[in-house]
Design an enzyme around this catalytic site. Structure first.
Site, PDB file in Angstrom:
ATOM      1  N   ASP A 161      10.360  -7.964  -0.237  1.00 25.22           N
ATOM      2  CA  ASP A 161      10.542  -7.637   1.237  1.00 25.22           C
ATOM      3  C   ASP A 161      12.126  -7.188   0.937  1.00 25.22           C
ATOM      4  O   ASP A 161      12.861  -7.840   0.592  1.00 25.22           O
ATOM      5  CB  ASP A 161      10.580  -8.917   2.152  1.00 25.22           C
ATOM      6  CG  ASP A 161      10.458  -8.119   3.493  1.00 25.22           C
ATOM      7  OD1 ASP A 161      10.025  -7.288   3.863  1.00 25.22           O
ATOM      8  OD2 ASP A 161      11.140  -9.164   4.374  1.00 25.22           O
TER       9      ASP A 161
ATOM     10  N   LYS B 198       6.724   3.004  -2.928  1.00 26.19           N
ATOM     11  CA  LYS B 198       7.350   1.959  -3.447  1.00 26.19           C
ATOM     12  C   LYS B 198       6.839   1.620  -4.715  1.00 26.19           C
ATOM     13  O   LYS B 198       7.240   1.320  -5.920  1.00 26.19           O
ATOM     14  CB  LYS B 198       7.093   0.832  -2.612  1.00 26.19           C
ATOM     15  CG  LYS B 198       7.678  -0.485  -2.922  1.00 26.19           C
ATOM     16  CD  LYS B 198       7.431  -1.631  -1.876  1.00 26.19           C
ATOM     17  CE  LYS B 198       8.330  -1.381  -0.566  1.00 26.19           C
ATOM     18  NZ  LYS B 198       7.915  -2.536   0.474  1.00 26.19           N
TER      19      LYS B 198
ATOM     20  N   ARG C  92       0.794  -1.268   0.078  1.00 23.88           N
ATOM     21  CA  ARG C  92       0.026   0.056  -0.126  1.00 23.88           C
ATOM     22  C   ARG C  92       0.911   1.347  -0.083  1.00 23.88           C
ATOM     23  O   ARG C  92       0.626   2.180   0.041  1.00 23.88           O
ATOM     24  CB  ARG C  92      -0.818  -0.003   1.319  1.00 23.88           C
ATOM     25  CG  ARG C  92      -1.729  -1.190   1.067  1.00 23.88           C
ATOM     26  CD  ARG C  92      -2.788  -0.974   2.337  1.00 23.88           C
ATOM     27  NE  ARG C  92      -3.631  -2.324   2.444  1.00 23.88           N
ATOM     28  CZ  ARG C  92      -4.698  -2.789   1.761  1.00 23.88           C
ATOM     29  NH1 ARG C  92      -4.984  -2.027   0.871  1.00 23.88           N
ATOM     30  NH2 ARG C  92      -5.379  -3.715   2.156  1.00 23.88           N
TER      31      ARG C  92
ATOM     32  N   LYS D 164      18.067   6.801  -9.406  1.00 17.58           N
ATOM     33  CA  LYS D 164      17.978   5.649  -8.582  1.00 17.58           C
ATOM     34  C   LYS D 164      17.303   4.244  -9.153  1.00 17.58           C
ATOM     35  O   LYS D 164      17.874   3.328  -8.949  1.00 17.58           O
ATOM     36  CB  LYS D 164      16.904   6.159  -7.306  1.00 17.58           C
ATOM     37  CG  LYS D 164      16.731   5.057  -6.435  1.00 17.58           C
ATOM     38  CD  LYS D 164      15.604   5.488  -5.409  1.00 17.58           C
ATOM     39  CE  LYS D 164      15.232   4.316  -4.190  1.00 17.58           C
ATOM     40  NZ  LYS D 164      14.214   4.977  -3.295  1.00 17.58           N
TER      41      LYS D 164
END
Length: 334
Positions: A202, A145, A141, A309
């Site tokens: 993760d 990201k 959520r 990035k």
């Protein structure tokens, strides 16, 4: 297997065909759209299973009278079905011809050079163009990201959704002790609940002098529900007595897991080395980006542009690895 001559004749069509050793241009009588038929021949040839022991692996045709693309495609498909015991069928759909084999869509021929309106082809129920095409659901959520993943997957032609598009889905507790365990939990659970292809990551920061902490607890280093600022303050506190930058070495780690119903999950990993700064700098990014000094650049991740990035981050590297192995994974039989 002996060769065979195929022929189809009706009021508007007259086609003759045979199998040959190598594909060659067909012979077409006057006023026949030979360029279109050559295109159709080339596309349908890709459906043929090549057998090195078989003498005839290609076909050629003679078109005496031409009625329509559909009639010609059906004639060639009948040749392939008969010779190779296949089950190809041609179906008209909204200005196109769909080639199917059992429950697989194998080819689409668009007959108009101007194309076909998407709402006509896919139906009026679509909210937008982006409702058409492959979608990957990111199991997060976190809009920051998601923005990073969207920039990366846009180049691959995927529409990106996240869990904010599915507010009724339950939260998946990250009870694993490794990055892979947590990523698997999220990806596989949500894939089962939605039936969609789901990507979960993760990721975390691992600081060498802290024995790899905060690691899998990166998002809650300062406690459950901690903000990015609170986690950064906690990290600076833990490193308060480590003065030399060389002793503040760290790396971002990410594990990506792609899950799809009835398929073994795909796992890739990547690291991004750097150091922990003495104070936060930069306005871009999220999480520990303002503290993470990228390699020997002297810049924090939060001082990089999104393009910079995405050219080097742990997620970018992991996605590059994912792109390399994804097609083979997706094409594996269920």
């Amino acid at each position: 297997m002996t060769n065979k001559i195929y022929e189809y004749i009706d009021e508007n069509n007259w086609y003759i065909g045979e199998w040959t050793r190598f594909r060659k241009a067909g012979f077409h009588f006057k006023d026949i759209p030979y360029r279109l038929l050559e295109h159709i021949d080339a596309e349908l040839s890709e459906l043929i299973e090549r057998d090195l022991d078989e003498e005839y692996n290609a076909f050629t045709t003679v078109v005496v009278k031409y009625g329509s693309p559909m009639s010609y495609i059906q004639f060639v498909l009948n040749m392939i079905n008969d010779r190779q015991e296949r089950d190809f069928k041609a179906t008209s759909h909204k200005g196109a011809i769909l080639i199917t084999e059992k429950d697989l869509l194998r080819k689409v021929f668009f007959l108009s050079q101007d194309g076909v309106k998407m709402t006509d082809f896919f139906g009026q129920g679509q909210e937008s163009e982006m409702a058409v095409g492959d979608t990957i659901l990111i199991a997060t959520r976190n809009e920051g990201k998601t923005t990073e993943f969207r920039k990366l997957f846009d180049k691959l032609g995927y529409k990106v959704e996240n869990l904010n598009d599915y507010p009724d889905l339950p939260e998946v507790e990250e009870t694993g002790t490794t990055f892979e365990e947590n990523a698997r939990l999220k990806a596989e659970t949500i894939s089962k609940l939605t039936g969609k292809m789901v990507l979960a990551d993760d990721s975390g920061l691992q600081v060498d002098v802290l024995g790899g902490l905060p690691g899998v607890w990166s998002a809650r280093f300062a406690g459950v529900g901690a903000t990015d600022d609170e986690n950064n303050i906690k990290l600076l506190h833990e490193l308060a007595m480590v003065f030399e930058i060389k002793d503040r070495s760290a790396h971002f780690h990410t594990t990506l897991v792609v899950a799809s119903p009835d398929r073994e999950s795909l796992v890739v990993e990547a690291d991004w080395p750097g150091y922990i700064a003495h104070e936060p700098k930069g306005e871009n990014g999220f999480g520990y980006d303002p503290l993470f000094l990228v390699g020997e650049t002297g810049k924090t991740s939060a001082e990089l542009t999104m393009e910079e990035k995405n050219a080097q981050s742990h997620r970018a590297q992991a996605v590059k690895k994912l792109v390399e192995v994804f097609p083979a994974w997706q094409s594996k039989p269920l």
